[in-house]
Design a protein around this motif. Structure first.
Motif, PDB file in Angstrom:
ATOM      1  N   GLY A  26       0.818  -1.211   0.000  1.00  0.00           N
ATOM      2  CA  GLY A  26       0.000   0.000   0.000  1.00  0.00           C
ATOM      3  C   GLY A  26       0.848   1.254   0.000  1.00  0.00           C
ATOM      4  N   ASP A  27       0.236   2.339  -0.388  1.00  0.00           N
ATOM      5  CA  ASP A  27       0.943   3.614  -0.569  1.00  0.00           C
ATOM      6  C   ASP A  27       1.588   4.144   0.707  1.00  0.00           C
ATOM      7  N   VAL A  28       0.850   4.116   1.806  1.00  0.00           N
ATOM      8  CA  VAL A  28       1.360   4.715   3.044  1.00  0.00           C
ATOM      9  C   VAL A  28       2.605   3.975   3.540  1.00  0.00           C
ATOM     10  N   GLU A  29       2.521   2.655   3.638  1.00  0.00           N
ATOM     11  CA  GLU A  29       3.664   1.876   4.130  1.00  0.00           C
ATOM     12  C   GLU A  29       4.822   1.914   3.135  1.00  0.00           C
ATOM     13  N   ALA A  30       4.525   1.844   1.848  1.00  0.00           N
ATOM     14  CA  ALA A  30       5.581   1.904   0.834  1.00  0.00           C
ATOM     15  C   ALA A  30       6.307   3.242   0.909  1.00  0.00           C
ATOM     16  N   HIS A  31       5.549   4.321   1.039  1.00  0.00           N
ATOM     17  CA  HIS A  31       6.168   5.644   1.138  1.00  0.00           C
ATOM     18  C   HIS A  31       7.065   5.728   2.374  1.00  0.00           C
ATOM     19  N   ARG A  32       6.618   5.178   3.493  1.00  0.00           N
ATOM     20  CA  ARG A  32       7.423   5.190   4.718  1.00  0.00           C
ATOM     21  C   ARG A  32       8.734   4.447   4.506  1.00  0.00           C
ATOM     22  N   ARG A  33       8.669   3.273   3.872  1.00  0.00           N
ATOM     23  CA  ARG A  33       9.866   2.465   3.634  1.00  0.00           C
ATOM     24  C   ARG A  33      10.833   3.153   2.666  1.00  0.00           C
ATOM     25  N   VAL A  34      10.289   3.757   1.622  1.00  0.00           N
ATOM     26  CA  VAL A  34      11.129   4.458   0.654  1.00  0.00           C
ATOM     27  C   VAL A  34      11.807   5.658   1.322  1.00  0.00           C
ATOM     28  N   ALA A  35      11.057   6.406   2.119  1.00  0.00           N
ATOM     29  CA  ALA A  35      11.636   7.561   2.826  1.00  0.00           C
ATOM     30  C   ALA A  35      12.757   7.109   3.766  1.00  0.00           C
ATOM     31  N   GLU A  36      12.554   5.984   4.455  1.00  0.00           N
ATOM     32  CA  GLU A  36      13.591   5.453   5.339  1.00  0.00           C
ATOM     33  C   GLU A  36      14.840   5.062   4.536  1.00  0.00           C
ATOM     34  N   SER A  39      16.739   8.026   3.466  1.00  0.00           N
ATOM     35  CA  SER A  39      17.439   8.550   4.637  1.00  0.00           C
ATOM     36  C   SER A  39      18.739   7.777   4.882  1.00  0.00           C
ATOM     37  N   PHE A  40      18.701   6.453   4.731  1.00  0.00           N
ATOM     38  CA  PHE A  40      19.912   5.631   4.856  1.00  0.00           C
ATOM     39  C   PHE A  40      20.956   6.075   3.827  1.00  0.00           C
ATOM     40  N   MET A  41      20.498   6.289   2.591  1.00  0.00           N
ATOM     41  CA  MET A  41      21.420   6.698   1.522  1.00  0.00           C
ATOM     42  C   MET A  41      22.070   8.039   1.857  1.00  0.00           C
ATOM     43  N   ALA A  42      21.262   9.006   2.295  1.00  0.00           N
ATOM     44  CA  ALA A  42      21.792  10.329   2.638  1.00  0.00           C
ATOM     45  C   ALA A  42      22.785  10.236   3.789  1.00  0.00           C
ATOM     46  N   ARG A  43      22.475   9.425   4.789  1.00  0.00           N
ATOM     47  CA  ARG A  43      23.374   9.256   5.936  1.00  0.00           C
ATOM     48  C   ARG A  43      24.728   8.695   5.465  1.00  0.00           C
ATOM     49  N   ALA A  44      24.696   7.708   4.576  1.00  0.00           N
ATOM     50  CA  ALA A  44      25.933   7.103   4.069  1.00  0.00           C
ATOM     51  C   ALA A  44      26.754   8.112   3.261  1.00  0.00           C
ATOM     52  N   ASN A  49      31.954  12.137   3.344  1.00  0.00           N
ATOM     53  CA  ASN A  49      32.370  13.401   2.722  1.00  0.00           C
ATOM     54  C   ASN A  49      31.700  13.700   1.395  1.00  0.00           C
ATOM     55  N   GLY A  50      30.506  13.160   1.195  1.00  0.00           N
ATOM     56  CA  GLY A  50      29.792  13.414  -0.047  1.00  0.00           C
ATOM     57  C   GLY A  50      28.670  14.409   0.139  1.00  0.00           C
ATOM     58  N   ARG A  51      28.057  14.747  -0.984  1.00  0.00           N
ATOM     59  CA  ARG A  51      26.912  15.660  -0.981  1.00  0.00           C
ATOM     60  C   ARG A  51      25.774  15.022  -1.758  1.00  0.00           C
ATOM     61  N   VAL A  52      24.612  14.946  -1.138  1.00  0.00           N
ATOM     62  CA  VAL A  52      23.426  14.523  -1.871  1.00  0.00           C
ATOM     63  C   VAL A  52      23.026  15.698  -2.748  1.00  0.00           C
ATOM     64  N   LEU A  53      23.018  15.468  -4.044  1.00  0.00           N
ATOM     65  CA  LEU A  53      22.670  16.525  -4.999  1.00  0.00           C
ATOM     66  C   LEU A  53      21.170  16.591  -5.234  1.00  0.00           C
ATOM     67  N   ARG A  54      20.543  15.401  -5.322  1.00  0.00           N
ATOM     68  CA  ARG A  54      19.096  15.352  -5.495  1.00  0.00           C
ATOM     69  C   ARG A  54      18.594  13.940  -5.248  1.00  0.00           C
ATOM     70  N   THR A  55      17.336  13.868  -4.903  1.00  0.00           N
ATOM     71  CA  THR A  55      16.634  12.586  -4.859  1.00  0.00           C
ATOM     72  C   THR A  55      15.433  12.727  -5.784  1.00  0.00           C
ATOM     73  N   VAL A  56      15.200  11.707  -6.559  1.00  0.00           N
ATOM     74  CA  VAL A  56      14.057  11.684  -7.472  1.00  0.00           C
ATOM     75  C   VAL A  56      13.388  10.327  -7.296  1.00  0.00           C
ATOM     76  N   GLY A  57      12.155  10.347  -6.820  1.00  0.00           N
ATOM     77  CA  GLY A  57      11.444   9.093  -6.596  1.00  0.00           C
ATOM     78  C   GLY A  57      12.184   8.223  -5.608  1.00  0.00           C
ATOM     79  N   ASP A  58      12.735   7.127  -6.081  1.00  0.00           N
ATOM     80  CA  ASP A  58      13.445   6.186  -5.206  1.00  0.00           C
ATOM     81  C   ASP A  58      14.951   6.188  -5.469  1.00  0.00           C
ATOM     82  N   THR A  60      18.875   8.346  -5.541  1.00  0.00           N
ATOM     83  CA  THR A  60      19.716   9.397  -4.978  1.00  0.00           C
ATOM     84  C   THR A  60      20.902   9.631  -5.907  1.00  0.00           C
ATOM     85  N   LEU A  61      21.212  10.894  -6.156  1.00  0.00           N
ATOM     86  CA  LEU A  61      22.405  11.295  -6.900  1.00  0.00           C
ATOM     87  C   LEU A  61      23.296  12.040  -5.917  1.00  0.00           C
TER      88      LEU A  61
END
Length: 191
Positions: A26-36, A39-44, A49-58, A60-61
């Motif tokens: 379902g949308d709500v749980e899927a959105h929660r998992r994708v957001a998490e 967040s893991f990707m951004a933390r890594a 020493n990197g910079r998240v430039l953008r996220t699009v859908g699922d 990360t660049l």
């Protein structure tokens, strides 16, 4: 334009199977998992020493000054997803980009996207040039997968798989038929 051309490691990472996830949980749980997961990707990225430039859908660049930092971030992304219901695939390339308003543009971004699309779930891929820029220890984790044609590039680009799990690094990898493994120097032994 923010500044002149720079040479950076460009990393693309995306969540595997996110489209099916929306249908199954379902949308709500899927959105929660994708957001998490994002967040893991951004933390890594930030931890290495990197910079998240953008996220699009699922996806990360991100950009890094060094290929070693990009690889460490990709490995940490995989580690952070071990206990997650989602998995990622990541790929990176090192080359010239044009920074503009917090993002980057150029053929290096296109190559990074193509190399990332070559990765399977829970896999890290990188171009041959990236591998040559890694420390000797990290280069030893790389295995040639194939030489691919990339739009706008005359010569085929070597795509390598990089082992990120300790037990994975112990196994021998075999390149696909027609692939020509590259030795970087006499001290580097590719698996």
């Amino acid at each position: 334009m923010d500044q002149a051309q720079q040479t950076l490691a460009i990393l693309f990472a995306d969540i595997a199977g996110s489209t099916e996830l929306y249908e199954t949980v379902g949308d709500v749980e899927a959105h929660r998992r994708v957001a998490e997961s994002l967040s893991f990707m951004a933390r890594a990225v930030e931890a290495h020493n990197g910079r998240v430039l953008r996220t699009v859908g699922d996806s990360t660049l991100a950009s890094f000054d060094s290929c070693d930092d990009a690889l460490l971030a990709a490995c940490e992304m995989q580690e952070l997803h071990r206990l997650s219901p989602l998995a990622v695939r990541a790929g990176f390339h090192f080359g010239p980009v044009i920074p503009d308003k917090g993002d980057v543009y150029g053929n290096a971004v296109n190559i990074a996207a193509r190399v990332a699309s070559f990765a399977r779930t829970e896999e890290i891929t990188a171009t041959e040039f990236c591998i040559s820029q890694l420390s000797a220890q990290n280069r030893s984790l790389a295995t040639l997968l194939d030489n691919i044609q990339v739009k706008g590039i005359a010569k085929p680009v070597g795509v390598y798989r990089v082992a990120w799990e300790a037990d994975e690094a112990m196994h021998t990898r075999v390149a696909q038929p027609g692939a020509n493994p590259v030795q970087f120097n006499e001290h580097t032994a590719l698996l």
